[in-house]
Design a protein around this motif. Structure first.
Motif, short mmCIF file in Angstrom:
data_model
loop_
_atom_site.label_atom_id
_atom_site.label_comp_id
_atom_site.label_asym_id
_atom_site.label_seq_id
_atom_site.Cartn_x
_atom_site.Cartn_y
_atom_site.Cartn_z
N LEU A 1 1.02 -1.14 0.38
CA LEU A 1 -0.30 0.15 0.08
C LEU A 1 0.94 1.27 -0.09
O LEU A 1 1.99 1.44 0.43
CB LEU A 1 -0.99 -0.18 0.96
N ILE A 2 0.89 2.05 -1.20
CA ILE A 2 1.60 3.37 -1.45
C ILE A 2 1.06 4.41 -1.06
O ILE A 2 0.05 4.89 -1.73
CB ILE A 2 2.09 3.22 -2.95
N THR B 1 -7.14 -4.10 -1.60
CA THR B 1 -6.03 -5.64 -0.52
C THR B 1 -6.06 -6.29 -1.72
O THR B 1 -5.31 -7.34 -2.47
CB THR B 1 -6.22 -5.36 0.85
N GLU B 2 -7.79 -6.15 -1.69
CA GLU B 2 -8.76 -8.21 -2.11
C GLU B 2 -8.13 -7.80 -3.99
O GLU B 2 -7.25 -8.80 -5.06
CB GLU B 2 -9.92 -8.25 -2.20
N LYS C 1 -3.69 -9.73 -9.07
CA LYS C 1 -2.47 -9.25 -9.47
C LYS C 1 -3.19 -8.09 -10.12
O LYS C 1 -3.36 -7.52 -11.58
CB LYS C 1 -1.77 -10.28 -10.52
N LYS C 2 -4.30 -7.06 -9.28
CA LYS C 2 -4.38 -6.02 -10.24
C LYS C 2 -3.79 -5.49 -10.00
O LYS C 2 -3.00 -5.03 -8.26
CB LYS C 2 -5.70 -5.47 -9.91
N MET C 3 -3.43 -3.95 -10.33
CA MET C 3 -2.84 -2.78 -10.06
C MET C 3 -3.40 -2.12 -9.79
O MET C 3 -4.98 -1.31 -10.64
CB MET C 3 -1.84 -1.96 -11.03
N VAL C 4 -3.84 -1.36 -8.83
CA VAL C 4 -5.03 -0.13 -8.28
C VAL C 4 -4.23 1.09 -8.18
O VAL C 4 -3.08 1.11 -6.87
CB VAL C 4 -5.51 -1.20 -6.92
N THR C 5 -4.95 2.13 -8.58
CA THR C 5 -4.98 3.35 -8.19
C THR C 5 -6.17 4.16 -7.13
O THR C 5 -7.21 3.57 -7.53
CB THR C 5 -4.64 4.17 -9.15
N CYS D 1 -2.17 0.54 -4.73
CA CYS D 1 -1.93 -1.02 -3.95
C CYS D 1 -1.30 -1.56 -5.33
O CYS D 1 -2.51 -1.64 -6.16
CB CYS D 1 -3.15 -1.07 -3.17
N PHE D 2 -0.81 -2.47 -4.46
CA PHE D 2 -0.31 -3.10 -5.77
C PHE D 2 0.61 -4.96 -5.23
O PHE D 2 1.06 -3.87 -4.16
CB PHE D 2 0.31 -3.35 -7.05
#
Length: 334
Positions: A106-107, A128-129, A134-138, A189-190
């Motif tokens: 978590l950035i 997080t889920e 393997k999703k790149m999350v913003t 988050c990734f």
């Protein structure tokens, strides 16, 4: 589901808050928020949501980070100390090298504020889920106004359609009117291995040179010579705007980057009635009695060596002032 690792990026200067924010005391360490700093509030906000904290800073501010961590009662953390700033793509790569490959990161920046803790927790859990798949999350923030100082994300639910640069006023208004655009929060988050795969795919030189610097580190300290060879690139440009497996979490978090005196004004007005407002003007740092005649919406900032008086609506121009002072009077920004 395991909790993520919290990666705190602490390398900013906060030039738009000069003269209270300096290279020697950037905005994330200023005690302006009930006696606490933005850095400390970031740590506290994420303690219960994450399994471990990694602080990525630089040789100029790591002692400030250590002091805030000690005051916050956090003794179990990992330090990554950059010899020279190489932007966020490399900073996050160092964090990804430091944890087990399947770990979720978590950035977050260290200089933002969030007032809705419950909404933030829900957003982090959702991100997080997704990251474990393997999703790149913003994280995209529902706009409160047509802001020209932020980048935007065009989205359809979780699906990212495009990233947009900081717009002019008319374009920002059109973005807000459309209902399809979110502010780009700078939070991500990734999985560590997924990020490194994407970085290697799109920016192999950043990956390779960051790896060399990481392998040559001395404890928490990264080497200068190897670090200087790393291309300076933001994580947005290097990875997030180019990968295809990206999701966005739309959220209303009571968020602000507090990156200007206008943003600071709005926060104090809503959350800190003890802040020094004088005749609809904000006074910061002055120990003198201050009066205004015929002036409103002015910010007055006083430090031992500088005095700034600015129309709140012109707050974005402080960065240009900072850059000029850096050339002409560098002692005033140290």
């Amino acid at each position: 589901m395991k909790l993520p690792y919290h990666v705190v990026l602490s390398g900013g200067v906060g030039s738009r808050l000069w003269p209270i924010s300096r290279k020697s005391q950037p905005k994330q360490y200023l005690r302006l928020f009930g006696g606490k700093s933005l850095f400390q509030l970031t740590l506290e906000r994420n303690q219960a949501l994450c399994q471990h904290t990694l602080v990525v800073g630089n040789k100029n501010n790591f002692l400030l980070s250590r002091a805030d961590l000690a005051e916050a009662g956090i003794a179990d953390y990992t330090e990554i100390i950059e010899a020279t700033p190489r932007n966020t793509a490399a900073a996050i790569a160092f964090a990804a090298f430091a944890v087990p490959p399947e770990s979720v990161l978590l950035i977050t920046p260290s200089d933002h504020i969030i007032t809705d803790a419950h909404a933030y927790q829900r957003a982090v859990e959702e991100a997080t889920e997704l990251a474990y798949t393997k999703k790149m999350v913003t994280f995209g923030l529902v706009p409160k106004r047509p802001e020209t100082g932020y980048g935007y994300i065009e989205a359809d639910g979780r699906e990212v359609r495009s990233f947009r640069e900081k717009p002019d006023a008319a374009t920002a208004q059109a973005f807000c009117d459309s209902g399809r655009f979110l502010w780009n929060s700078g939070m991500f988050c990734f999985r560590a291995d997924q990020f490194l795969t994407e970085l290697h795919r799109y920016e192999p030189e950043i990956y390779d040179r960051a790896r060399i610097a990481w392998d040559a580190r001395d404890g928490a300290f990264l080497p200068e010579a190897e670090s200087l060879r790393i291309p300076s690139q933001s994580v947005d440009y290097a990875v997030m705007e180019r990968c295809t497996n990206i999701n966005v979490i739309p959220a209303e978090l009571g968020w602000s980057d507090l990156g200007s005196f206008e943003a600071l004004w709005e926060y104090f007005l809503a959350n800190s009635p003890e802040a020094s407002f004088v005749q609809n003007n904000l006074v910061l740092g002055s120990k003198r009695h201050v009066e205004f005649i015929g002036l409103e919406n002015v910010v007055l900032v006083e430090t031992p060596d500088a005095l700034l008086v600015i129309d709140k609506a012109q707050a974005q121009h402080v960065k240009q002032l900072y850059e000029r002072l850096e050339r002409e009077h560098p002692e005033l920004v140290e």
